[in-house]
Design a protein around this motif. Structure first.
Motif, PDB file in Angstrom:
ATOM      1  N   ALA A 415     -21.808  11.880  -2.026  1.00 12.89           N
ATOM      2  CA  ALA A 415     -21.156  10.751  -1.351  1.00 12.89           C
ATOM      3  C   ALA A 415     -21.046  11.003   0.149  1.00 12.89           C
ATOM      4  CB  ALA A 415     -19.779  10.520  -1.975  1.00 12.89           C
ATOM      5  N   GLU A 416     -20.754  12.250   0.523  1.00  8.81           N
ATOM      6  CA  GLU A 416     -20.646  12.570   1.944  1.00  8.81           C
ATOM      7  C   GLU A 416     -21.999  12.424   2.646  1.00  8.81           C
ATOM      8  OE1 GLU A 416     -18.044  13.138   3.690  1.00  8.81           O
ATOM      9  OE2 GLU A 416     -16.568  13.194   2.077  1.00  8.81           O
ATOM     10  N   ALA A 417     -23.052  12.821   1.988  1.00  6.67           N
ATOM     11  CA  ALA A 417     -24.391  12.696   2.585  1.00  6.67           C
ATOM     12  C   ALA A 417     -24.739  11.237   2.833  1.00  6.67           C
ATOM     13  CB  ALA A 417     -25.422  13.357   1.673  1.00  6.67           C
ATOM     14  N   ARG A 419     -22.656   8.784   3.286  1.00 10.84           N
ATOM     15  CA  ARG A 419     -21.794   8.271   4.361  1.00 10.84           C
ATOM     16  C   ARG A 419     -22.308   8.694   5.735  1.00 10.84           C
ATOM     17  NH1 ARG A 419     -17.729  10.473   7.249  1.00 10.84           N
ATOM     18  NH2 ARG A 419     -17.799  12.398   6.014  1.00 10.84           N
ATOM     19  N   LEU A 420     -22.841   9.896   5.852  1.00 10.96           N
ATOM     20  CA  LEU A 420     -23.303  10.431   7.123  1.00 10.96           C
ATOM     21  C   LEU A 420     -24.751  10.048   7.444  1.00 10.96           C
ATOM     22  CD1 LEU A 420     -21.752  14.000   6.794  1.00 10.96           C
ATOM     23  CD2 LEU A 420     -20.967  12.157   8.312  1.00 10.96           C
ATOM     24  N   GLY A 421     -25.407   9.320   6.557  1.00 11.14           N
ATOM     25  CA  GLY A 421     -26.787   8.912   6.788  1.00 11.14           C
ATOM     26  C   GLY A 421     -27.789  10.006   6.482  1.00 11.14           C
ATOM     27  N   LEU A 422     -27.405  10.974   5.644  1.00  5.77           N
ATOM     28  CA  LEU A 422     -28.295  12.073   5.277  1.00  5.77           C
ATOM     29  C   LEU A 422     -28.929  11.791   3.919  1.00  5.77           C
ATOM     30  CD1 LEU A 422     -26.044  15.065   6.421  1.00  5.77           C
ATOM     31  CD2 LEU A 422     -27.902  13.937   7.685  1.00  5.77           C
ATOM     32  N   LYS A 423     -29.994  12.492   3.627  1.00  6.28           N
ATOM     33  CA  LYS A 423     -30.754  12.209   2.418  1.00  6.28           C
ATOM     34  C   LYS A 423     -30.215  12.926   1.169  1.00  6.28           C
ATOM     35  CE  LYS A 423     -35.082  11.442   4.986  1.00  6.28           C
ATOM     36  NZ  LYS A 423     -36.498  11.893   5.174  1.00  6.28           N
ATOM     37  N   SER A 424     -29.583  14.080   1.320  1.00  3.00           N
ATOM     38  CA  SER A 424     -29.153  14.856   0.164  1.00  3.00           C
ATOM     39  C   SER A 424     -28.002  15.789   0.542  1.00  3.00           C
ATOM     40  CB  SER A 424     -30.325  15.687  -0.393  1.00  3.00           C
ATOM     41  OG  SER A 424     -30.693  16.683   0.533  1.00  3.00           O
ATOM     42  N   VAL A 428     -26.550  18.201   4.160  1.00  4.40           N
ATOM     43  CA  VAL A 428     -25.185  18.443   4.671  1.00  4.40           C
ATOM     44  C   VAL A 428     -25.008  19.924   4.931  1.00  4.40           C
ATOM     45  CG1 VAL A 428     -22.727  18.271   4.147  1.00  4.40           C
ATOM     46  CG2 VAL A 428     -24.286  16.439   3.447  1.00  4.40           C
ATOM     47  N   LEU A 429     -25.460  20.743   3.972  1.00  9.28           N
ATOM     48  CA  LEU A 429     -25.338  22.190   4.136  1.00  9.28           C
ATOM     49  C   LEU A 429     -26.236  22.685   5.284  1.00  9.28           C
ATOM     50  CD1 LEU A 429     -23.801  24.469   2.782  1.00  9.28           C
ATOM     51  CD2 LEU A 429     -25.786  24.888   1.331  1.00  9.28           C
ATOM     52  N   THR A 430     -27.366  22.017   5.507  1.00  5.94           N
ATOM     53  CA  THR A 430     -28.255  22.396   6.606  1.00  5.94           C
ATOM     54  C   THR A 430     -27.614  22.110   7.951  1.00  5.94           C
ATOM     55  OG1 THR A 430     -30.207  21.935   5.234  1.00  5.94           O
ATOM     56  CG2 THR A 430     -30.536  22.032   7.611  1.00  5.94           C
ATOM     57  N   VAL A 431     -26.944  20.940   8.070  1.00  8.84           N
ATOM     58  CA  VAL A 431     -26.228  20.614   9.312  1.00  8.84           C
ATOM     59  C   VAL A 431     -25.140  21.629   9.572  1.00  8.84           C
ATOM     60  CG1 VAL A 431     -24.737  18.917  10.428  1.00  8.84           C
ATOM     61  CG2 VAL A 431     -26.765  18.163   9.168  1.00  8.84           C
ATOM     62  N   ALA A 432     -24.432  22.023   8.518  1.00  8.31           N
ATOM     63  CA  ALA A 432     -23.356  23.013   8.675  1.00  8.31           C
ATOM     64  C   ALA A 432     -23.918  24.344   9.175  1.00  8.31           C
ATOM     65  CB  ALA A 432     -22.633  23.201   7.344  1.00  8.31           C
ATOM     66  N   SER A 433     -25.103  24.734   8.695  1.00  7.59           N
ATOM     67  CA  SER A 433     -25.689  26.002   9.146  1.00  7.59           C
ATOM     68  C   SER A 433     -26.105  25.915  10.616  1.00  7.59           C
ATOM     69  CB  SER A 433     -26.896  26.355   8.271  1.00  7.59           C
ATOM     70  OG  SER A 433     -27.971  25.448   8.486  1.00  7.59           O
ATOM     71  N   LEU A 434     -26.589  24.757  11.068  1.00  8.94           N
ATOM     72  CA  LEU A 434     -26.940  24.583  12.481  1.00  8.94           C
ATOM     73  C   LEU A 434     -25.702  24.623  13.364  1.00  8.94           C
ATOM     74  CD1 LEU A 434     -29.595  21.749  12.119  1.00  8.94           C
ATOM     75  CD2 LEU A 434     -30.017  24.173  12.637  1.00  8.94           C
ATOM     76  N   VAL A 435     -24.638  23.958  12.930  1.00  5.25           N
ATOM     77  CA  VAL A 435     -23.379  23.972  13.687  1.00  5.25           C
ATOM     78  C   VAL A 435     -22.855  25.405  13.791  1.00  5.25           C
ATOM     79  CG1 VAL A 435     -20.984  23.206  13.649  1.00  5.25           C
ATOM     80  CG2 VAL A 435     -22.816  21.602  13.081  1.00  5.25           C
ATOM     81  N   GLY A 514     -19.709  29.074   7.365  1.00  4.34           N
ATOM     82  CA  GLY A 514     -18.343  29.242   6.867  1.00  4.34           C
ATOM     83  C   GLY A 514     -17.679  27.893   6.674  1.00  4.34           C
ATOM     84  N   LEU A 515     -16.437  27.916   6.243  1.00  4.19           N
ATOM     85  CA  LEU A 515     -15.727  26.666   5.950  1.00  4.19           C
ATOM     86  C   LEU A 515     -15.470  25.849   7.206  1.00  4.19           C
ATOM     87  CD1 LEU A 515     -13.110  27.671   3.202  1.00  4.19           C
ATOM     88  CD2 LEU A 515     -15.166  26.246   2.970  1.00  4.19           C
ATOM     89  N   ASP A 516     -15.235  26.508   8.347  1.00  6.48           N
ATOM     90  CA  ASP A 516     -14.962  25.745   9.570  1.00  6.48           C
ATOM     91  C   ASP A 516     -16.171  24.917   9.970  1.00  6.48           C
ATOM     92  OD1 ASP A 516     -12.419  26.734   9.718  1.00  6.48           O
ATOM     93  OD2 ASP A 516     -12.942  28.377  11.103  1.00  6.48           O
ATOM     94  N   ALA A 517     -17.320  25.532   9.993  1.00  5.35           N
ATOM     95  CA  ALA A 517     -18.544  24.807  10.350  1.00  5.35           C
ATOM     96  C   ALA A 517     -18.861  23.746   9.302  1.00  5.35           C
ATOM     97  CB  ALA A 517     -19.707  25.784  10.494  1.00  5.35           C
ATOM     98  N   PHE A 518     -18.608  24.043   8.041  1.00  3.14           N
ATOM     99  CA  PHE A 518     -18.869  23.079   6.975  1.00  3.14           C
ATOM    100  C   PHE A 518     -17.982  21.849   7.134  1.00  3.14           C
ATOM    101  CE2 PHE A 518     -17.715  21.546   2.692  1.00  3.14           C
ATOM    102  CZ  PHE A 518     -18.961  21.103   2.275  1.00  3.14           C
ATOM    103  N   ASN A 519     -16.717  22.056   7.413  1.00  2.00           N
ATOM    104  CA  ASN A 519     -15.808  20.909   7.577  1.00  2.00           C
ATOM    105  C   ASN A 519     -16.144  20.110   8.840  1.00  2.00           C
ATOM    106  OD1 ASN A 519     -14.325  21.510   5.247  1.00  2.00           O
ATOM    107  ND2 ASN A 519     -12.996  22.944   6.355  1.00  2.00           N
ATOM    108  N   SER A 520     -16.595  20.789   9.899  1.00  2.00           N
ATOM    109  CA  SER A 520     -16.981  20.072  11.119  1.00  2.00           C
ATOM    110  C   SER A 520     -18.223  19.225  10.887  1.00  2.00           C
ATOM    111  CB  SER A 520     -17.241  21.058  12.263  1.00  2.00           C
ATOM    112  OG  SER A 520     -16.045  21.720  12.628  1.00  2.00           O
ATOM    113  N   SER A 521     -19.116  19.692  10.034  1.00  2.00           N
ATOM    114  CA  SER A 521     -20.312  18.898   9.731  1.00  2.00           C
ATOM    115  C   SER A 521     -19.939  17.615   8.984  1.00  2.00           C
ATOM    116  CB  SER A 521     -21.287  19.723   8.898  1.00  2.00           C
ATOM    117  OG  SER A 521     -20.745  19.995   7.609  1.00  2.00           O
TER     118      SER A 521
END
Length: 565
Positions: A415-417, A419-424, A428-435, A514-521
């Motif tokens: 559902a989050e993906a 909402r954010l316009g992501l495919k899967s 979401v986890l990839t964006v978190a790793s970049l952040v 980590g959780l901080d980057a994951f929540n920011s994504s």
């Protein structure tokens, strides 16, 4: 004639005679023509009314015993009196035969005993008195003989409350000691004794009391044993609940490895240590810990330690044989650390991860891109893990993946993906790793996340849909540097993870966020930024246009020259 006796005659009883008016048992009148006392028929005074024994003489029992020769023997067929007389006669005959007929040891014939040969004045006069006559009340089926007035029992008086509460005398043989045996230990089963209602006096009361005392002693010992057992177990329970716990003394010896699971409380930790032989009791460890926090992980401890020494050693980081995975570390670094902890050949863990990736517990949406370099990248969640010699690499990796599933599974990533316009969810986890890789601190993560989403927009004219992150180049080269080279040269690098050349996100995560980057994504800060540059570790500058970004780059270069790098 006795004191109250009378001679045969026709005169009536004197009114002062205590027996006056008692002319029959139970108030019954004697039969016509018979005298109630066995003498001549008594004439009735016509002027005096008949008396039927309605008065009760308090001295009658005494008079009957004293006036043996002057009064008719009362109630000869009464069971208790007849048995007593028969017993006396038998004993007297036996005594006469043994003592006087056979003589003493001298062989001389003994003198006639007192009373021997004395005629019985009532012999043959009254039926039922002589032993030759039949006893009509001797059979068990017969009714009990009537009682004389002097032996009749009065009606019991009603008891009061205090009488009912009064303790009753115990008559059971167990407490009285009277078990029906005589002095020789034999039971008295003589039917004549039973009919007589007691017979000769029992002897040997001291022995009865001794048997009673033994019974009481046995009961006392049983009660004392029961109380002792209750007291012992009560003491053990008190010791377990409130007493000092059993404990070793000293710092122990040898070496042992103990794994403490995540979320274990002090009581559970104490039980684990006790089972491993580190401490003597769980209570000793809990008492020494005194509420201190013990982290999960693998500890190298000693056996036979006191609770206090065990706590001190577990609080020392040197005793922890744990692997700490910091946020932003790539899988390559994790594999190397696991190999070192397990003391296995370099590359062992990496090979296991590649061969058994599908059996380590990854979610179904993981590895959905064929260009992914490592399916476990991003799923070795940053945390502390027990990793020690003797463990298997797949067991360590399973714990890390399970921890990632537990943390990331708290959100509905599908559902989050959307909402954010992501495919899967994997994106979401990839964006978190970049952040995680581009940012430094939590206050930077929110803006870096916004830059990612702004560059992924189709109308992005600044980077034309490309992310252009140096972190992706470092991931391809397995490096970690700020100067990745000229942009023109970077675009020549052919790799699906090269964000200078490929539009959009890389195939998968480039690190373990980590959780901080994951929540920011999931919740980026609103803003128009497309560029950012970190001048120092504590300062990151964000820009909307490329011109502004170039000015920030110059500041970065000046800072690098100033620091001598």
């Amino acid at each position: 004639m006795t004191e109250y006796g009378r001679s045969p005659g026709s005169e009536p009883w004197h009114p002062e005679d205590p027996l006056y008016g008692d002319q029959g048992w139970g108030g019954q009148q004697a039969a016509a023509g018979q005298t109630p006392y066995g003498g001549q028929p008594q004439q009735q005074d016509p002027q005096q009314p008949q008396q039927y024994g309605t008065q009760q003489d308090p001295y009658q029992q005494y008079n009957e015993q004293q006036q043996y020769n002057g009064q008719q023997r009362q109630q000869y067929n009464q069971q208790q009196q007849q048995q007593y007389n028969q017993q006396q006669q038998q004993q007297q005959q036996q005594y006469n035969q043994q003592q006087y007929n056979t003589g003493w040891d001298t062989g001389q014939q003994a003198a006639m005993p007192y009373g021997a040969g004395r005629p019985d004045p009532y012999d043959g006069q009254q039926p039922g008195y002589s032993g030759e006559n039949a006893d009509y009340y001797a059979t068990p089926e017969a009714y009990p003989p009537p009682q004389p007035p002097s032996r009749r029992r009065a009606e019991p008086e009603p008891t009061t409350d205090w009488d009912a509460e009064a303790p009753q005398e115990e008559t059971h043989p167990f407490f009285t000691g009277d078990d029906g045996r005589d002095d020789d230990g034999e039971y008295d089963d003589d039917p004549r004794e039973s009919r007589r209602g007691g017979g000769r006096e029992r002897r040997g009361k001291g022995k009865k009391k001794s048997r009673n005392g033994c019974a009481c002693l046995v009961v006392s010992l049983v009660l004392a044993g029961g109380l002792g057992g209750v007291g012992y177990f009560g003491y053990q329970f008190w010791q377990g609940q409130f007493g000092a716990a059993e404990d070793f003394s000293g710092s122990g010896s040898g070496s042992t490895q103990v794994e403490i699971p995540k979320g274990a409380g002090l009581g559970e930790i104490g039980s684990i240590l006790k089972e491993a032989g580190v401490v003597k009791s769980s209570g000793a460890f809990v008492s020494a810990a005194d509420g201190k926090s013990i982290q999960a992980g693998v500890y190298i401890l000693k056996k036979g330690m006191s609770g206090e020494n065990a706590v001190d050693l577990m609080l020392d980081p040197a005793s922890r044989n744990n692997l700490i995975v910091p946020p932003g570390k790539r899988n390559s670094w994790v594999y190397e650390q696991v190999d070192k902890r397990l003391e296995v050949k370099v590359g062992t863990t990496k090979a296991v991860a590649k061969a058994k990736a599908k059996t380590l517990g990854l979610p179904d949406w993981a590895g959905d891109n064929p260009d992914i370099k490592d399916p476990l990248e991003g799923f070795l969640f940053p945390a502390t893990y027990p990793v020690a010699k003797g463990m298997k690499p797949e067991a360590v990796l399973q714990k890390m993946v399970a921890q990632a599933n537990a943390e990331f599974g708290k959100k509905d990533l599908k559902a989050e993906a959307e909402r954010l316009g992501l495919k899967s969810p994997l994106q979401v986890l990839t964006v978190a790793s970049l952040v995680q890789a581009e940012g430094k601190y939590k206050h930077d993560f929110d803006k870096v996340s916004r830059v990612v989403y702004n560059r992924l927009k189709p109308n992005n004219l600044e980077t034309v849909g490309r992310l252009e992150f140096d972190s992706t180049i470092n991931y391809i080269k397995s490096e970690s540097t700020l100067d990745v080279g000229a942009v023109d040269d970077l675009r020549k690098l052919k790799d699906p993870y090269n964000t200078y050349n490929v539009k959009g996100l890389p195939p998968g995560p480039i690190a373990n966020p980590g959780l901080d980057a994951f929540n920011s994504s999931l919740k980026p800060t609103p803003g128009p930024w497309y560029y950012f540059v970190s001048i120092t570790e504590d300062k990151t500058l964000f820009a909307v246009t490329n011109a502004e970004h170039e000015r920030n780059r110059k500041k970065y270069e000046a800072e690098q020259e100033k620091s001598g790098q």
